[in-house]
Design a protein around this motif. Sequence first.
Motif, PDB file in Angstrom:
ATOM      1  N   ILE A  40       3.735  10.234   9.600  1.00 21.07           N
ATOM      2  CA  ILE A  40       2.575  10.755   8.866  1.00 21.07           C
ATOM      3  C   ILE A  40       2.771  12.232   8.513  1.00 21.07           C
ATOM      4  CG2 ILE A  40       0.113  11.285   9.073  1.00 21.07           C
ATOM      5  CD1 ILE A  40      -0.139   8.585  10.584  1.00 21.07           C
ATOM      6  N   GLN A  41       3.457  12.992   9.367  1.00 19.98           N
ATOM      7  CA  GLN A  41       3.753  14.392   9.036  1.00 19.98           C
ATOM      8  C   GLN A  41       4.659  14.478   7.813  1.00 19.98           C
ATOM      9  OE1 GLN A  41       5.396  16.012  12.672  1.00 19.98           O
ATOM     10  NE2 GLN A  41       3.486  17.058  13.141  1.00 19.98           N
ATOM     11  N   ILE A  42       5.624  13.580   7.737  1.00 20.64           N
ATOM     12  CA  ILE A  42       6.564  13.580   6.616  1.00 20.64           C
ATOM     13  C   ILE A  42       5.905  13.038   5.347  1.00 20.64           C
ATOM     14  CG2 ILE A  42       8.713  12.562   5.745  1.00 20.64           C
ATOM     15  CD1 ILE A  42       9.664  12.493   8.681  1.00 20.64           C
ATOM     16  N   HIS A  43       5.054  12.016   5.516  1.00 21.19           N
ATOM     17  CA  HIS A  43       4.395  11.348   4.391  1.00 21.19           C
ATOM     18  C   HIS A  43       2.884  11.342   4.609  1.00 21.19           C
ATOM     19  CE1 HIS A  43       8.270   9.836   2.954  1.00 21.19           C
ATOM     20  NE2 HIS A  43       8.539   9.503   4.203  1.00 21.19           N
ATOM     21  N   PRO A  44       2.218  12.471   4.481  1.00 21.89           N
ATOM     22  CA  PRO A  44       0.775  12.532   4.751  1.00 21.89           C
ATOM     23  C   PRO A  44      -0.049  11.600   3.862  1.00 21.89           C
ATOM     24  CG  PRO A  44       1.555  14.590   3.781  1.00 21.89           C
ATOM     25  CD  PRO A  44       2.762  13.761   4.066  1.00 21.89           C
ATOM     26  N   GLN A  45       0.452  11.244   2.708  1.00 22.39           N
ATOM     27  CA  GLN A  45      -0.262  10.334   1.815  1.00 22.39           C
ATOM     28  C   GLN A  45      -0.344   8.919   2.406  1.00 22.39           C
ATOM     29  OE1 GLN A  45       2.779  11.591   1.372  1.00 22.39           O
ATOM     30  NE2 GLN A  45       4.118  10.148   0.321  1.00 22.39           N
ATOM     31  N   TRP A  46       0.436   8.620   3.418  1.00 15.91           N
ATOM     32  CA  TRP A  46       0.420   7.306   4.063  1.00 15.91           C
ATOM     33  C   TRP A  46      -0.589   7.239   5.206  1.00 15.91           C
ATOM     34  CZ3 TRP A  46       6.375   6.195   4.830  1.00 15.91           C
ATOM     35  CH2 TRP A  46       6.977   6.041   3.577  1.00 15.91           C
ATOM     36  N   ALA A  47      -1.171   8.359   5.589  1.00 13.62           N
ATOM     37  CA  ALA A  47      -2.033   8.426   6.773  1.00 13.62           C
ATOM     38  C   ALA A  47      -3.165   7.411   6.729  1.00 13.62           C
ATOM     39  CB  ALA A  47      -2.583   9.833   6.948  1.00 13.62           C
ATOM     40  N   GLN A  48      -3.820   7.264   5.601  1.00 16.15           N
ATOM     41  CA  GLN A  48      -4.969   6.347   5.532  1.00 16.15           C
ATOM     42  C   GLN A  48      -4.567   4.907   5.829  1.00 16.15           C
ATOM     43  OE1 GLN A  48      -6.496   6.827   1.585  1.00 16.15           O
ATOM     44  NE2 GLN A  48      -5.151   5.296   0.702  1.00 16.15           N
ATOM     45  N   HIS A  49      -3.324   4.539   5.574  1.00 21.02           N
ATOM     46  CA  HIS A  49      -2.873   3.172   5.818  1.00 21.02           C
ATOM     47  C   HIS A  49      -2.253   3.008   7.206  1.00 21.02           C
ATOM     48  CE1 HIS A  49      -3.729   2.438   1.649  1.00 21.02           C
ATOM     49  NE2 HIS A  49      -2.896   3.404   1.295  1.00 21.02           N
ATOM     50  N   LEU A  50      -1.652   4.069   7.728  1.00 17.08           N
ATOM     51  CA  LEU A  50      -0.987   3.983   9.032  1.00 17.08           C
ATOM     52  C   LEU A  50      -1.900   4.324  10.201  1.00 17.08           C
ATOM     53  CD1 LEU A  50       2.494   5.519   8.131  1.00 17.08           C
ATOM     54  CD2 LEU A  50       1.892   3.101   8.403  1.00 17.08           C
ATOM     55  N   THR A  53       8.037   7.894  21.576  1.00 13.78           N
ATOM     56  CA  THR A  53       7.248   6.668  21.711  1.00 13.78           C
ATOM     57  C   THR A  53       6.842   6.185  20.322  1.00 13.78           C
ATOM     58  OG1 THR A  53       5.145   7.844  21.827  1.00 13.78           O
ATOM     59  CG2 THR A  53       6.276   7.409  23.935  1.00 13.78           C
ATOM     60  N   VAL A  54       6.345   4.970  20.256  1.00 10.24           N
ATOM     61  CA  VAL A  54       5.857   4.428  18.983  1.00 10.24           C
ATOM     62  C   VAL A  54       4.771   5.335  18.411  1.00 10.24           C
ATOM     63  CG1 VAL A  54       4.538   2.533  17.960  1.00 10.24           C
ATOM     64  CG2 VAL A  54       6.495   2.035  19.446  1.00 10.24           C
ATOM     65  N   ALA A  55       3.848   5.790  19.271  1.00  6.03           N
ATOM     66  CA  ALA A  55       2.755   6.660  18.806  1.00  6.03           C
ATOM     67  C   ALA A  55       3.291   7.964  18.228  1.00  6.03           C
ATOM     68  CB  ALA A  55       1.789   6.941  19.954  1.00  6.03           C
ATOM     69  N   LYS A  56       4.257   8.572  18.894  1.00  6.28           N
ATOM     70  CA  LYS A  56       4.834   9.825  18.402  1.00  6.28           C
ATOM     71  C   LYS A  56       5.631   9.600  17.117  1.00  6.28           C
ATOM     72  CE  LYS A  56       3.357  12.782  21.410  1.00  6.28           C
ATOM     73  NZ  LYS A  56       2.401  13.809  21.024  1.00  6.28           N
ATOM     74  N   GLN A 114       0.823  -1.216   0.000  1.00  4.55           N
ATOM     75  CA  GLN A 114       0.000   0.000   0.000  1.00  4.55           C
ATOM     76  C   GLN A 114       0.853   1.260   0.000  1.00  4.55           C
ATOM     77  OE1 GLN A 114      -2.167  -0.982   3.562  1.00  4.55           O
ATOM     78  NE2 GLN A 114      -3.969  -1.660   2.429  1.00  4.55           N
ATOM     79  N   LEU A 115       1.954   1.243   0.752  1.00  7.00           N
ATOM     80  CA  LEU A 115       2.807   2.428   0.843  1.00  7.00           C
ATOM     81  C   LEU A 115       3.784   2.531  -0.323  1.00  7.00           C
ATOM     82  CD1 LEU A 115       3.629   2.391   4.662  1.00  7.00           C
ATOM     83  CD2 LEU A 115       1.761   3.551   3.481  1.00  7.00           C
ATOM     84  N   GLY A 116       4.065   1.402  -0.954  1.00  5.72           N
ATOM     85  CA  GLY A 116       4.984   1.403  -2.084  1.00  5.72           C
ATOM     86  C   GLY A 116       6.446   1.420  -1.691  1.00  5.72           C
ATOM     87  N   VAL A 117       6.737   1.175  -0.410  1.00  4.60           N
ATOM     88  CA  VAL A 117       8.119   1.124   0.068  1.00  4.60           C
ATOM     89  C   VAL A 117       8.247   0.037   1.130  1.00  4.60           C
ATOM     90  CG1 VAL A 117       8.633   3.571  -0.366  1.00  4.60           C
ATOM     91  CG2 VAL A 117       7.766   2.875   1.856  1.00  4.60           C
ATOM     92  N   ALA A 118       9.451  -0.508   1.239  1.00  6.18           N
ATOM     93  CA  ALA A 118       9.707  -1.525   2.263  1.00  6.18           C
ATOM     94  C   ALA A 118      10.117  -0.893   3.582  1.00  6.18           C
ATOM     95  CB  ALA A 118      10.793  -2.485   1.792  1.00  6.18           C
TER      96      ALA A 118
END
Length: 82
Positions: free
Chosen positions: A37-47, A28-31, A13-17
């Motif tokens: 997601i801030q760096i790659h906002p297009q990944w938000a829906q999957h993460l 933390t993991v959450a942060k 889905q993200l197109g990267v390993a």
Amino acid sequence: MIKVLFFGQLKEQLGVAGTELFTKPGLTVAKLLEHIIQIHPQWAQHLNNENLLVAVDQVMAKPGTLVSESSEVAFFPPVTGG
């Protein structure tokens, strides 16, 4: 530098390993997830998935688990079997 890996359907889905990030210590993991997601906002829906599994240095982790600057963090979708 934190090494971030993506597995299974998430990798497709993200197109990267994976990716590598420089972040401040005491994250933390959450942060870390918010930072990704801030760096790659297009990944938000999957993460932004409450069922997403995570391991820090090959040990299953929770959102509050601390991540060191040299950690390997792996994200993967829940695994089902039959």
